[in-house]
Design an enzyme around this catalytic site. Structure first.
Site, PDB file in Angstrom:
ATOM      1  N   GLU A 227      55.200  50.581  33.494  1.00  0.00           N
ATOM      2  CA  GLU A 227      54.234  51.662  32.976  1.00  0.00           C
ATOM      3  C   GLU A 227      53.633  52.808  33.576  1.00  0.00           C
ATOM      4  OE1 GLU A 227      50.877  49.366  31.455  1.00  0.00           O
ATOM      5  OE2 GLU A 227      52.224  48.016  29.895  1.00  0.00           O
ATOM      6  N   HIS A 260      49.350  50.646  23.490  1.00  0.00           N
ATOM      7  CA  HIS A 260      49.179  49.438  23.408  1.00  0.00           C
ATOM      8  C   HIS A 260      48.507  48.968  22.096  1.00  0.00           C
ATOM      9  CE1 HIS A 260      49.049  50.176  27.888  1.00  0.00           C
ATOM     10  NE2 HIS A 260      48.976  48.660  27.887  1.00  0.00           N
TER      11      HIS A 260
END
EC number: 3.4.26.1
Length: 381
Positions: A227, A260
């Site tokens: 990420e 997310h």
């Protein structure tokens, strides 16, 4: 909206007129430079004499200089993209990276929940492939925009040795200071003392157990590394020339927060809670991840390294969101709340000194913007 900067418009050329070079004054330089129309103007001046030139006045000078075309910025002559196009390319590249990262999690069809070891192993494979290919997106962006960063691609993405030790230790220390209250709460609720805790942490058997735990590997290793690589190391170099460093700190986490949202689909699919609770939890997670993403983006810019954001990300994944409600009901509430307040205060006090760019050497993103003539970026000093 992103504010377009002239950097994308002018940095494509390596030689000739540099960024910000204005076209030369045709009249004042005509007699000393031989170019298109320059010798003709000089000859007319010599033939007419100063009296005739004065009689012509400013209009006569303008008429004489019409024969010489204005000099265009070299990036325009080379066919470089305008600033608006550069911003669109940057935003589209970041959006493509975010969609590719999230989409890689769903290339495997399975009826099992996301925490099942088989699902985690498959997602490890796909997300590692996407993350490994993500630097190619930055390379393609560089070719499309014509931007020459002045450093290697890996250095621009935070892979460098200069200042690596302070970049690994100081941001992590700063983050632990912020979590002083939760760390105190964890130690108060832990049945073992400090010596026993250190033995467990340092024991090889404990680490071997962690390395075989798929959830631990995902939360502490793979997710932080991939990420931060995709959403910080790749996106920030593409956004900064378009928005500037300050706005990029807050723009880049939006892609991270939206990425997310895919947890909503899995929670709805397995009916882990009510629909209202799921969407409320998703909104809270978006806010939290966006704030955290802004913090790690700030660390990436100020240190010029990827290792600091990765370690801070791993630590925050381990700690989770601070249990403030539990702290308010804790038997030792007063010292615990004092620890929370002290941690936040010390964090704000030490944020600038511990991320001082002088501790980490030259910053690649700041070098990138200096080539655009933006030498007063506030995050670079």
């Amino acid at each position: 909206m992103l504010r377009a900067r002239s950097f994308c418009f002018s940095v494509g050329a390596e030689s000739g007129a540099g960024p910000g070079t204005a076209p030369s004054n045709d009249v004042s330089h005509a007699s000393g430079r031989r170019g298109p129309g320059g010798s003709g103007i000089a000859s007319l001046r010599r033939a007419a004499g100063p009296g005739a030139m004065a009689a012509l006045g400013g209009d006569g000078l303008r008429l004489l200089s019409v024969s010489r075309p204005e000099r265009q910025p070299e990036s325009t002559a080379l066919g470089g993209p305008g600033p608006g196009l550069c911003c669109w390319v940057s935003v589209f590249s970041c959006l493509s990276l975010a969609c590719s990262y999230v989409g890689s999690l769903y290339v495997w069809k399975s009826e099992l929940p996301r925490d099942h070891p088989a699902v985690i192993k498959r997602r490890f494979t796909s997300v590692l492939v996407v993350s490994s290919l993500s630097p190619l997106c930055v390379l393609l962006w560089r070719e499309l925009t014509g931007i020459q960063p002045g450093t290697s691609l890996l250095t621009l993405m935070g892979f460098r040795l200069e200042g690596i030790f302070p970049a690994a230790l100081l941001p992590l220390l700063l983050t632990m200071i912020l979590f002083l209250g939760p760390l105190m709460q964890l130690s108060m609720d832990c049945p073992c003392d400090l010596a026993d805790g250190l033995k467990v942490v340092l024991a090889p058997r404990s680490w071997a157990r962690c390395l075989t735990d798929m959830r631990w590997l995902r939360n502490q290793v793979i997710a932080p590394l991939t990420e931060e690589l995709v959403f910080r190391a790749c996106m920030l170099p593409m956004l900064a020339p378009c928005t500037g460093l300050g706005p990029a700190v807050f723009t880049c986490p939006l892609f991270f927060g939206v990425a997310h949202f895919h947890h909503i689909f899995e929670q709805l699919r397995f009916r882990q809670s009510s629909v209202g609770s799921i969407f409320l939890s998703a909104a809270f997670q978006f806010s939290y991840t966006a704030v955290f993403g802004a913090y790690t983006a700030f660390l990436f810019i100020r240190t010029g390294h990827l290792i600091g954001p990765v370690l801070c990300h791993s630590f925050c994944n381990y700690m989770g969101f601070p249990a403030v409600c539990a702290a308010l009901e804790h038997p030792q509430r007063r010292p615990l709340l004092a620890g929370y307040a002290l941690g936040v205060g010390l964090f704000l006090l030490l944020l600038q000194p511990l991320t001082d760019p002088k501790l980490y050497g030259s910053l690649p993103l700041c070098v990138l913007l200096e080539r655009a003539g933006d030498s007063e970026a506030p995050l670079c000093s």
